[in-house]
Scaffold this motif. Structure first.
Motif, PDB file in Angstrom:
ATOM      1  N   UNK A 217      62.971  52.021 -23.043  1.00  0.00           N
ATOM      2  CA  UNK A 217      63.278  53.406 -22.723  1.00  0.00           C
ATOM      3  C   UNK A 217      62.732  53.813 -21.366  1.00  0.00           C
ATOM      4  N   UNK A 218      63.151  54.978 -20.919  1.00  0.00           N
ATOM      5  CA  UNK A 218      62.683  55.472 -19.638  1.00  0.00           C
ATOM      6  C   UNK A 218      63.360  56.778 -19.276  1.00  0.00           C
ATOM      7  N   UNK A 219      63.054  57.250 -18.075  1.00  0.00           N
ATOM      8  CA  UNK A 219      63.639  58.490 -17.557  1.00  0.00           C
ATOM      9  C   UNK A 219      64.631  58.133 -16.464  1.00  0.00           C
ATOM     10  N   UNK A 220      65.868  58.573 -16.631  1.00  0.00           N
ATOM     11  CA  UNK A 220      66.934  58.256 -15.689  1.00  0.00           C
ATOM     12  C   UNK A 220      67.755  59.497 -15.387  1.00  0.00           C
ATOM     13  N   UNK A 221      68.640  59.352 -14.403  1.00  0.00           N
ATOM     14  CA  UNK A 221      69.573  60.421 -14.058  1.00  0.00           C
ATOM     15  C   UNK A 221      70.884  60.213 -14.810  1.00  0.00           C
ATOM     16  N   UNK A 222      71.622  61.296 -14.971  1.00  0.00           N
ATOM     17  CA  UNK A 222      72.943  61.193 -15.588  1.00  0.00           C
ATOM     18  C   UNK A 222      73.796  60.198 -14.806  1.00  0.00           C
ATOM     19  N   UNK A 223      74.513  59.350 -15.537  1.00  0.00           N
ATOM     20  CA  UNK A 223      75.331  58.330 -14.912  1.00  0.00           C
ATOM     21  C   UNK A 223      74.648  56.983 -14.761  1.00  0.00           C
ATOM     22  N   UNK A 224      73.337  56.954 -14.934  1.00  0.00           N
ATOM     23  CA  UNK A 224      72.583  55.702 -14.831  1.00  0.00           C
ATOM     24  C   UNK A 224      72.731  54.868 -16.097  1.00  0.00           C
TER      25      UNK A 224
ATOM     26  N   UNK B 296      80.828  55.374 -28.061  1.00  0.00           N
ATOM     27  CA  UNK B 296      81.823  54.290 -27.948  1.00  0.00           C
ATOM     28  C   UNK B 296      82.399  54.261 -26.537  1.00  0.00           C
ATOM     29  N   UNK B 297      82.433  53.072 -25.974  1.00  0.00           N
ATOM     30  CA  UNK B 297      82.942  52.914 -24.620  1.00  0.00           C
ATOM     31  C   UNK B 297      81.857  52.998 -23.551  1.00  0.00           C
ATOM     32  N   UNK B 298      80.686  53.493 -23.931  1.00  0.00           N
ATOM     33  CA  UNK B 298      79.569  53.584 -22.980  1.00  0.00           C
ATOM     34  C   UNK B 298      78.406  52.673 -23.368  1.00  0.00           C
ATOM     35  N   UNK B 299      78.209  52.481 -24.665  1.00  0.00           N
ATOM     36  CA  UNK B 299      77.095  51.664 -25.168  1.00  0.00           C
ATOM     37  C   UNK B 299      77.653  50.358 -25.743  1.00  0.00           C
ATOM     38  N   UNK B 300      76.858  49.306 -25.629  1.00  0.00           N
ATOM     39  CA  UNK B 300      77.228  48.014 -26.203  1.00  0.00           C
ATOM     40  C   UNK B 300      76.017  47.413 -26.900  1.00  0.00           C
ATOM     41  N   UNK B 301      76.208  47.037 -28.159  1.00  0.00           N
ATOM     42  CA  UNK B 301      75.143  46.385 -28.916  1.00  0.00           C
ATOM     43  C   UNK B 301      75.425  44.886 -28.962  1.00  0.00           C
ATOM     44  N   UNK B 302      74.361  44.105 -28.828  1.00  0.00           N
ATOM     45  CA  UNK B 302      74.517  42.649 -28.875  1.00  0.00           C
ATOM     46  C   UNK B 302      73.301  42.042 -29.585  1.00  0.00           C
ATOM     47  N   UNK B 303      73.520  40.881 -30.178  1.00  0.00           N
ATOM     48  CA  UNK B 303      72.475  40.241 -30.994  1.00  0.00           C
ATOM     49  C   UNK B 303      72.362  38.784 -30.591  1.00  0.00           C
ATOM     50  N   UNK B 304      71.150  38.335 -30.353  1.00  0.00           N
ATOM     51  CA  UNK B 304      70.887  36.956 -29.963  1.00  0.00           C
ATOM     52  C   UNK B 304      69.953  36.347 -31.001  1.00  0.00           C
TER      53      UNK B 304
ATOM     54  N   UNK C 249      65.805  36.103 -31.544  1.00  0.00           N
ATOM     55  CA  UNK C 249      65.398  37.202 -32.422  1.00  0.00           C
ATOM     56  C   UNK C 249      65.441  38.549 -31.706  1.00  0.00           C
ATOM     57  N   UNK C 250      66.503  38.753 -30.943  1.00  0.00           N
ATOM     58  CA  UNK C 250      66.607  39.974 -30.136  1.00  0.00           C
ATOM     59  C   UNK C 250      67.929  40.683 -30.369  1.00  0.00           C
ATOM     60  N   UNK C 251      67.884  41.995 -30.307  1.00  0.00           N
ATOM     61  CA  UNK C 251      69.074  42.837 -30.273  1.00  0.00           C
ATOM     62  C   UNK C 251      68.925  43.771 -29.082  1.00  0.00           C
ATOM     63  N   UNK C 252      70.029  43.965 -28.369  1.00  0.00           N
ATOM     64  CA  UNK C 252      70.015  44.837 -27.194  1.00  0.00           C
ATOM     65  C   UNK C 252      71.002  45.974 -27.364  1.00  0.00           C
ATOM     66  N   UNK C 253      70.696  47.071 -26.735  1.00  0.00           N
ATOM     67  CA  UNK C 253      71.628  48.191 -26.638  1.00  0.00           C
ATOM     68  C   UNK C 253      71.779  48.524 -25.154  1.00  0.00           C
ATOM     69  N   UNK C 254      72.905  48.098 -24.590  1.00  0.00           N
ATOM     70  CA  UNK C 254      73.207  48.412 -23.196  1.00  0.00           C
ATOM     71  C   UNK C 254      73.831  49.793 -23.149  1.00  0.00           C
ATOM     72  N   UNK C 255      73.210  50.687 -22.414  1.00  0.00           N
ATOM     73  CA  UNK C 255      73.676  52.075 -22.351  1.00  0.00           C
ATOM     74  C   UNK C 255      74.092  52.385 -20.919  1.00  0.00           C
ATOM     75  N   UNK C 256      75.376  52.632 -20.736  1.00  0.00           N
ATOM     76  CA  UNK C 256      75.921  52.952 -19.413  1.00  0.00           C
ATOM     77  C   UNK C 256      76.380  54.403 -19.373  1.00  0.00           C
ATOM     78  N   UNK C 257      76.508  54.906 -18.158  1.00  0.00           N
ATOM     79  CA  UNK C 257      76.999  56.269 -17.965  1.00  0.00           C
ATOM     80  C   UNK C 257      76.250  57.261 -18.862  1.00  0.00           C
ATOM     81  N   UNK C 258      74.945  57.206 -18.793  1.00  0.00           N
ATOM     82  CA  UNK C 258      74.129  58.055 -19.657  1.00  0.00           C
ATOM     83  C   UNK C 258      74.327  59.525 -19.342  1.00  0.00           C
ATOM     84  N   UNK C 259      74.227  60.320 -20.381  1.00  0.00           N
ATOM     85  CA  UNK C 259      74.403  61.772 -20.285  1.00  0.00           C
ATOM     86  C   UNK C 259      73.128  62.474 -20.758  1.00  0.00           C
TER      87      UNK C 259
END
Length: 121
Positions: A8-15, A63-71, A75-85
């Motif tokens: 987690x972290x602090x980002x700007x909209x669109x990051x 949907x269309x902005x976030x992607x979940x993936x599992x490795x 033993x990892x799961x990721x949540x890629x979050x694009x175009x954050x609002x």
């Protein structure tokens, strides 16, 4: 089963941000994992889930902005979050189950601690 969420972290909209969930279980490949979030004053809500076989489900709001993936090997799961609002601002949690697709709070057997995502406009 222990789950450790991070990224987690602090980002700007669109990051973009990528959240990670590390699991401490040898049979991780048999587990379904979900991401949830909870904004201040609101209930915890479903974000995305992935089954043991890799089937994915998303909330309409991401949907269309976030992607979940599992490795499984890692033993990892990721949540890629694009175009954050700004409305994505929340404490994000990962959760797991060996028996259910984790698309609702009631289906989660194990929870990690939250990781805070703050999106400013």
């Amino acid at each position: 089963v222990q789950l450790q969420a991070s990224g987690g972290g602090s980002v700007q909209a669109g990051d973009s941000l990528r959240l990670s969930c590390a699991a401490s279980v040898r049979t991780f490949r048999t587990y379904a994992v979900g991401w949830f979030r909870q904004a201040p004053g609101k209930d915890r809500e479903f974000v995305a889930a992935i089954s043991a076989s890799g089937f994915t489900v998303y909330a309409d709001s991401v949907r269309g902005r976030f992607t979940i993936s599992k490795y499984n090997d890692a033993n990892m799961v990721y949540l890629q979050m694009n175009n954050l609002r700004p409305e994505d601002t929340a404490l994000y949690y990962c959760a797991a189950s060996s028996t259910e697709m984790v698309v609702a709070v009631r289906f989660a057997a194990y929870w990690g601690q939250g990781t805070l995502v703050t999106v400013s406009s």
